[in-house]
Write an enzyme that holds these catalytic residues in place. Structure first.
Site, PDB file in Angstrom:
ATOM      1  N   ASP A  95      17.950 -40.103  12.873  1.00  0.00           N
ATOM      2  CA  ASP A  95      16.603 -39.589  12.635  1.00  0.00           C
ATOM      3  C   ASP A  95      16.474 -39.244  11.157  1.00  0.00           C
ATOM      4  O   ASP A  95      16.865 -38.161  10.714  1.00  0.00           O
ATOM      5  CB  ASP A  95      16.363 -38.356  13.510  1.00  0.00           C
ATOM      6  CG  ASP A  95      14.909 -37.932  13.525  1.00  0.00           C
ATOM      7  OD1 ASP A  95      14.080 -38.603  12.875  1.00  0.00           O
ATOM      8  OD2 ASP A  95      14.594 -36.934  14.194  1.00  0.00           O
ATOM      9  N   ALA A  96      15.947 -40.188  10.386  1.00  0.00           N
ATOM     10  CA  ALA A  96      15.872 -40.026   8.927  1.00  0.00           C
ATOM     11  C   ALA A  96      14.439 -39.993   8.414  1.00  0.00           C
ATOM     12  O   ALA A  96      14.176 -39.495   7.328  1.00  0.00           O
ATOM     13  CB  ALA A  96      16.627 -41.162   8.242  1.00  0.00           C
ATOM     14  N   LYS A  97      13.510 -40.556   9.202  1.00  0.00           N
ATOM     15  CA  LYS A  97      12.084 -40.599   8.839  1.00  0.00           C
ATOM     16  C   LYS A  97      11.872 -41.095   7.413  1.00  0.00           C
ATOM     17  O   LYS A  97      11.088 -40.539   6.646  1.00  0.00           O
ATOM     18  CB  LYS A  97      11.434 -39.231   9.050  1.00  0.00           C
ATOM     19  CG  LYS A  97      11.446 -38.772  10.509  1.00  0.00           C
ATOM     20  CD  LYS A  97      10.718 -37.451  10.686  1.00  0.00           C
ATOM     21  CE  LYS A  97      10.701 -37.029  12.146  1.00  0.00           C
ATOM     22  NZ  LYS A  97      12.041 -36.628  12.640  1.00  0.00           N
ATOM     23  N   ARG A  98      12.548 -42.165   7.072  1.00  0.00           N
ATOM     24  CA  ARG A  98      12.390 -42.761   5.751  1.00  0.00           C
ATOM     25  C   ARG A  98      11.102 -43.576   5.700  1.00  0.00           C
ATOM     26  O   ARG A  98      10.441 -43.790   6.704  1.00  0.00           O
ATOM     27  CB  ARG A  98      13.600 -43.634   5.429  1.00  0.00           C
ATOM     28  CG  ARG A  98      14.923 -42.874   5.283  1.00  0.00           C
ATOM     29  CD  ARG A  98      14.862 -41.866   4.153  1.00  0.00           C
ATOM     30  NE  ARG A  98      16.192 -41.407   3.762  1.00  0.00           N
ATOM     31  CZ  ARG A  98      16.722 -40.258   4.131  1.00  0.00           C
ATOM     32  NH1 ARG A  98      16.048 -39.444   4.924  1.00  0.00           N
ATOM     33  NH2 ARG A  98      17.923 -39.894   3.726  1.00  0.00           N
TER      34      ARG A  98
END
Length: 207
Positions: A95-98
């Site tokens: 879960d990095a939401k890049r």
């Protein structure tokens, strides 16, 4: 039928376990019990206990990279250890939401998919297709794009109604689905509290 290897592994785990529970790994050193040291070693020991006791009960793990980044380089090394510790039969959704312009997204994808060998990642689509496309080039990985999140701030943008009558989140789903149609390696992040997503999606299926 989707042939994506990560999708097939998730489907296999769902069929075997009879549920779709994904376990988030969001370690906060301040919340550790007194049984663990308040540092990366303590977090590592705690997370390994969690993984050892749950790896045959969940379909995937979802480490939130920010909880590790907040610990500096030592935290990123810890994340690497945790990813290596998770059994290969249990996919890792990082879960990095890049999501940034093309060249930046290219290296973001490389960092998450190549260095950490994540099976899937989360991406923010609001800068457009060029911030998602580099992730989709990893055809045997999955990219989960933010659609309708569970936070209160979702009302600021995600639920805004566009001129075509659709809420923004549904327009995101429509367009992003087209982006990933060729490779079939795209999914969406929908908050567990957002039951309306199913109804709204069905409402526009025939359009």
């Amino acid at each position: 039928m989707l042939t994506n290897t990560v999708y097939q592994l998730l489907k296999k785990n769902i069929n075997h376990l009879g549920h779709c529970i994904c376990l988030g790994l969001d370690p906060d050193v301040h919340l550790l019990s007194t049984s663990f040291e308040k540092n990366c070693d303590g977090i590592e020991a705690y997370l390994k206990i969690i993984i050892e006791s749950s790896h045959d009960k969940v379909i995937a793990y979802k480490p939130n990279i920010s909880f590790f980044e907040g610990l500096g380089l030592e935290g990123l090394h810890l994340l690497e250890k945790i990813c290596d510790f998770i059994p290969s039969k249990t996919p890792i959704i990082l879960d990095a939401k890049r999501g940034d312009i093309g060249n930046t997204a290219l290296f973001q994808a490389k960092f998450l998919f190549d260095y950490f060998d994540a099976d899937a990642v989360t991406v923010n689509p609001y800068m457009g297709i060029d911030c998602v496309a580099p992730f989709l080039k990893y055809e045997n990985k999955l990219t989960f794009v933010l659609a309708l999140t569970s936070n209160l701030g979702a009302n600021n943008f995600e639920r805004q109604v566009l001129k075509n009558g659709k809420p923004l989140f549904l327009e995101v789903v429509t367009q992003v689905s087209d982006w990933g149609r060729a490779s079939n390696n795209i999914g969406f992040v929908v908050g567990a509290t957002q039951a309306e997503m199913k109804d709204r999606s069905e409402e526009h299926t025939s359009e």
